[in-house]
Enzyme design. Structure first.
Site, PDB file in Angstrom:
ATOM      1  N   HIS A  66      21.172  22.066  21.589  1.00 34.76           N
ATOM      2  CA  HIS A  66      21.296  22.639  20.253  1.00 34.76           C
ATOM      3  C   HIS A  66      20.383  23.861  20.191  1.00 34.76           C
ATOM      4  O   HIS A  66      19.178  23.756  20.399  1.00 34.76           O
ATOM      5  CB  HIS A  66      20.902  21.638  19.167  1.00 34.76           C
ATOM      6  CG  HIS A  66      21.150  22.170  17.788  1.00 34.76           C
ATOM      7  ND1 HIS A  66      22.350  22.002  17.151  1.00 34.76           N
ATOM      8  CD2 HIS A  66      20.376  22.893  16.959  1.00 34.76           C
ATOM      9  CE1 HIS A  66      22.296  22.602  15.970  1.00 34.76           C
ATOM     10  NE2 HIS A  66      21.095  23.146  15.831  1.00 34.76           N
ATOM     11  N   CYS A  67      20.959  25.018  19.936  1.00 34.68           N
ATOM     12  CA  CYS A  67      20.201  26.262  19.902  1.00 34.68           C
ATOM     13  C   CYS A  67      19.795  26.560  18.459  1.00 34.68           C
ATOM     14  O   CYS A  67      20.656  26.742  17.593  1.00 34.68           O
ATOM     15  CB  CYS A  67      21.043  27.402  20.469  1.00 34.68           C
ATOM     16  SG  CYS A  67      20.204  28.990  20.431  1.00 34.68           S
TER      17      CYS A  67
END
Length: 166
Positions: free
Chosen positions: A35-36
């Site tokens: 998850h960025c």
């Protein structure tokens, strides 16, 4: 490596292979990489190229900022007669030895005549990012070339070093 009947305890659904539950998004994501927080979404096989382009763009921006800072610093050193040009080549004045020059340059970096001290802080941050981001990009290019997600790479490193899956 991938169990056939994987079940997500959080979603209460059957999980396809190479998927993982994202705690930020709250859903099971197929081909989950990570998850960025900068993109505010999960990086998967569908948007991995966009993620790589995003990181590459930031490598270029940080390199450009670092070059501008170095040129400004060299201009200050030339103006204060620490550096000179002889026959088209950069040289130091006789008052400094080559051993003293790094210390003189460090003094100029710390005491650089910034209009705004925030600019000096940003320049230092930019240079540190310009040194670290290319390694981050190379890591993700390696993962893309060997068809492995970041999650799988971390898990395989844990297995390789005999650490328990945490």
């Amino acid at each position: 490596m991938y169990p056939k009947d994987a079940y997500c305890d959080t979603c209460k659904l059957h999980k396809p292979p190479r998927s993982k539950h994202c705690s930020v998004c709250g859903v099971c994501v197929p081909h989950f990489d990570h998850h960025c927080v900068w993109l505010n979404r999960c990086v998967t096989k569908h948007n991995y190229l966009i993620f790589l382009a995003f990181v590459f763009q930031h490598v270029l921006i940080c390199a450009y900022g670092s070059i501008c800072y170095i040129l400004a610093l060299m201009g200050e050193l030339y103006k204060d007669q620490v550096l000179q040009f002889k026959n088209g080549e950069l040289d130091i004045f006789d008052q400094y030895s080559t051993i003293e020059l790094p210390l003189v340059m460090l003094k100029y970096v710390i005491n650089f005549n910034w209009e705004n001290k925030i600019m000096g802080t940003l320049a230092m941050f930019d240079m540190s990012c310009a040194l670290t981001l290319p390694f981050f990009l190379l890591y993700h290019l390696r993962c893309a070339l060997i068809n492995r997600t970041t999650n799988e790479d971390v898990k395989s490193a844990r297995l390789h070093f005999g650490l328990k899956n945490q």
